[in-house]
Design an enzyme around this catalytic site. Structure first.
Site, PDB file in Angstrom:
ATOM      1  N   ILE A  85       0.917  -1.234   0.682  1.00 26.51           N
ATOM      2  CA  ILE A  85       0.319  -0.112   0.380  1.00 26.51           C
ATOM      3  C   ILE A  85       0.918   1.273   0.059  1.00 26.51           C
ATOM      4  O   ILE A  85       0.342   2.100  -1.019  1.00 26.51           O
ATOM      5  CB  ILE A  85      -0.880  -0.072   1.759  1.00 26.51           C
ATOM      6  N   ARG A 138      -4.062   1.879  10.779  1.00 25.10           N
ATOM      7  CA  ARG A 138      -5.387   0.838  11.453  1.00 25.10           C
ATOM      8  C   ARG A 138      -4.917   2.480  12.682  1.00 25.10           C
ATOM      9  O   ARG A 138      -4.367   3.551  12.785  1.00 25.10           O
ATOM     10  CB  ARG A 138      -4.331   0.698  12.069  1.00 25.10           C
ATOM     11  N   ASP A 166      -8.833   7.431   7.970  1.00 22.38           N
ATOM     12  CA  ASP A 166     -10.098   6.675   7.227  1.00 22.38           C
ATOM     13  C   ASP A 166      -9.625   5.422   8.649  1.00 22.38           C
ATOM     14  O   ASP A 166     -10.324   4.569   8.260  1.00 22.38           O
ATOM     15  CB  ASP A 166      -9.507   5.691   5.887  1.00 22.38           C
ATOM     16  N   GLU A 169     -13.959   1.789  16.113  1.00 22.13           N
ATOM     17  CA  GLU A 169     -14.990   0.976  14.409  1.00 22.13           C
ATOM     18  C   GLU A 169     -15.477   0.589  15.384  1.00 22.13           C
ATOM     19  O   GLU A 169     -15.178  -0.470  15.988  1.00 22.13           O
ATOM     20  CB  GLU A 169     -13.171   1.071  14.078  1.00 22.13           C
ATOM     21  N   HIS A 203     -13.080   4.049   7.732  1.00 21.72           N
ATOM     22  CA  HIS A 203     -12.453   2.518   6.952  1.00 21.72           C
ATOM     23  C   HIS A 203     -13.001   2.522   5.953  1.00 21.72           C
ATOM     24  O   HIS A 203     -13.444   1.021   5.810  1.00 21.72           O
ATOM     25  CB  HIS A 203     -12.260   2.106   8.477  1.00 21.72           C
ATOM     26  N   GLY A 241     -11.259   2.200   2.617  1.00 23.31           N
ATOM     27  CA  GLY A 241     -10.040   1.644   2.299  1.00 23.31           C
ATOM     28  C   GLY A 241     -10.218   1.021   0.530  1.00 23.31           C
ATOM     29  O   GLY A 241      -9.817   0.886   0.114  1.00 23.31           O
ATOM     30  N   ALA A 242     -10.583  -0.285   1.158  1.00 22.46           N
ATOM     31  CA  ALA A 242     -10.796  -1.404   0.561  1.00 22.46           C
ATOM     32  C   ALA A 242     -12.190  -1.319  -0.084  1.00 22.46           C
ATOM     33  O   ALA A 242     -12.156  -2.288  -0.827  1.00 22.46           O
ATOM     34  CB  ALA A 242     -10.326  -2.284   0.589  1.00 22.46           C
TER      35      ALA A 242
HETATM   36  O1  LIG Z   1      -8.567  -2.899   6.971  1.00 17.09           O
HETATM   37  C1  LIG Z   1      -8.367  -4.117   5.962  1.00 17.09           C
HETATM   38  C2  LIG Z   1      -7.325  -4.766   5.138  1.00 17.09           C
HETATM   39  O2  LIG Z   1      -6.605  -5.042   6.688  1.00 17.09           O
HETATM   40  O3  LIG Z   1      -6.869  -4.519   4.861  1.00 17.09           O
END
Ligand SMILES: O=CC(=O)O
Length: 328
Positions: free
Chosen positions: A155, A243, A267, A272, A294, A296-297
């Site tokens: 990432i 995180r 994010d 959470e 959260h 991101g994905a």
């Molecule tokens: O937070 C998302 C992951 O762990 O890929």
């Protein structure tokens, strides 16, 4: 295989995974339990494998499980999995590193643009009918700025590339564990001459954007706190799409309120999902903070692909084959 050509296993989905993954599981396995099904609790007695995304599966349930052999986790982070309990029970844990990288990198770029150009703030103000906002409000350009990347895994590397290619940013990066190619090669051809530093502190006075791409472990918990904010530029922004626990949120609140740094886009938060109680307190009250839950994905493409990989990996492991993504 059984007579209906399905593997003779029960597989449970502990979390919301993309429908493509569930459909694949239904084609492959004799029984599929979804966490929304009334008989989902049967998993403790009957599941040979469990698919998960972000849910924390209680340690007591893992310990009580009768047949569980594989826990297949979507995404890269395994801080939500009790690895010790799994190890003790002989449950193999696997994840899907790499698949999320482009999406999280895109989000990091989006968060930086939104924060520095004040996009979401101005959207809110425009909807509220504020006039002349375009002429009275200015943001900051990302073009030509310096980004500091902490963590040069999949990432972090993609994020470096996006900022460099989209906004001509210079990249300074810290990662004592990353292999040599992280510093010299890009995924899409061409060299990426990132500047490598040996400590995070070395880059703090240089960077306009500090972007975190680390796992949450005992040694990264609370890593980014007051001592670091005090060393950053006044105009710098913090991005955290990794995180929440890595950032000391109280210290961040103070740094943002006192304008020690310009802003933060998060994010990932320590708690959470963001709770109702948390709205209206601390970070949530500040104008120079951007918060996303959260995501991101969270793209259709990545969720579909990684849910399928979660199920494929589960079937390989249950049938005695080996894969690369086993979590030690
Ligand atoms: O937070 C998302 C992951 O762990 O890929």
């Amino acid at each position: 295989m059984t007579i209906d050509n399905k593997l003779p296993y029960t597989v449970a989905f502990a979390d919301e995974l993309h429908a493509d993954g569930i459909a694949l599981a239904r084609r492959l396995f004799q029984r599929v339990l979804l966490h929304t099904d009334p008989d989902y609790r049967d998993w403790i007695e009957e599941a040979d494998g469990i698919c998960n995304r972000a849910k924390v599966i209680p340690t007591a349930d893992l310990k009580a499980s009768k047949r569980l052999r594989v826990l297949s986790k979507q995404g890269v982070g395994v801080d939500t999995v009790d690895l010790k309990a799994c190890r003790e029970k002989g449950i193999t844990v696997c994840n899907t590193p790499g698949i999320n990288a482009e999406a999280v990198a895109e989000l990091s770029l989006g968060l930086a643009l939104s924060l520095s150009r004040r996009i979401s703030e101005l959207d809110r103000r425009a909807r509220a009918g504020e006039v002349n906002v375009a002429t009275t409000v200015m943001g900051h350009s990302l073009f030509g700025k310096t980004i500091g990347i902490v963590g040069m895994g999949n990432i972090g590397r993609q994020t470096a590339e996006k900022f460099k290619n989209a906004c001509s940013c210079s990249v300074i990066a810290y990662d004592p564990y990353a292999p040599q190619e992280a510093w010299t090669a890009s995924g899409k051809g061409g060299a990426l001459p990132h500047t490598r530093v040996n400590t995070i502190e070395e880059m703090l006075g240089e960077v306009d954007i500090l972007s975190l791409h680390l796992p949450l472990t005992p040694s990264t918990k609370g890593l980014v706190g007051r001592a670091m904010f005090d060393k950053m530029k006044k105009g710098a922004i913090l991005l955290n799409a990794s995180r929440g626990g890595i950032v000391d949120e109280q210290a961040l609140y103070e740094a943002l309120k006192s304008r020690t740094i310009y802003g933060a886009a998060l994010d990932a938060l320590e708690t959470e999902p963001p709770t109702k109680e948390a709205y209206g307190t601390n970070l949530y009250t500040l104008p120079n903070v951007l918060i996303t839950p959260h995501i991101g994905a969270a793209t259709h493409e990545i969720q579909a692909l990684s849910a399928r990989v979660v199920v494929e990996q589960l079937s390989l492991l249950l049938t005695g084959q080996t894969i690369d993504n086993i979590v030690p």
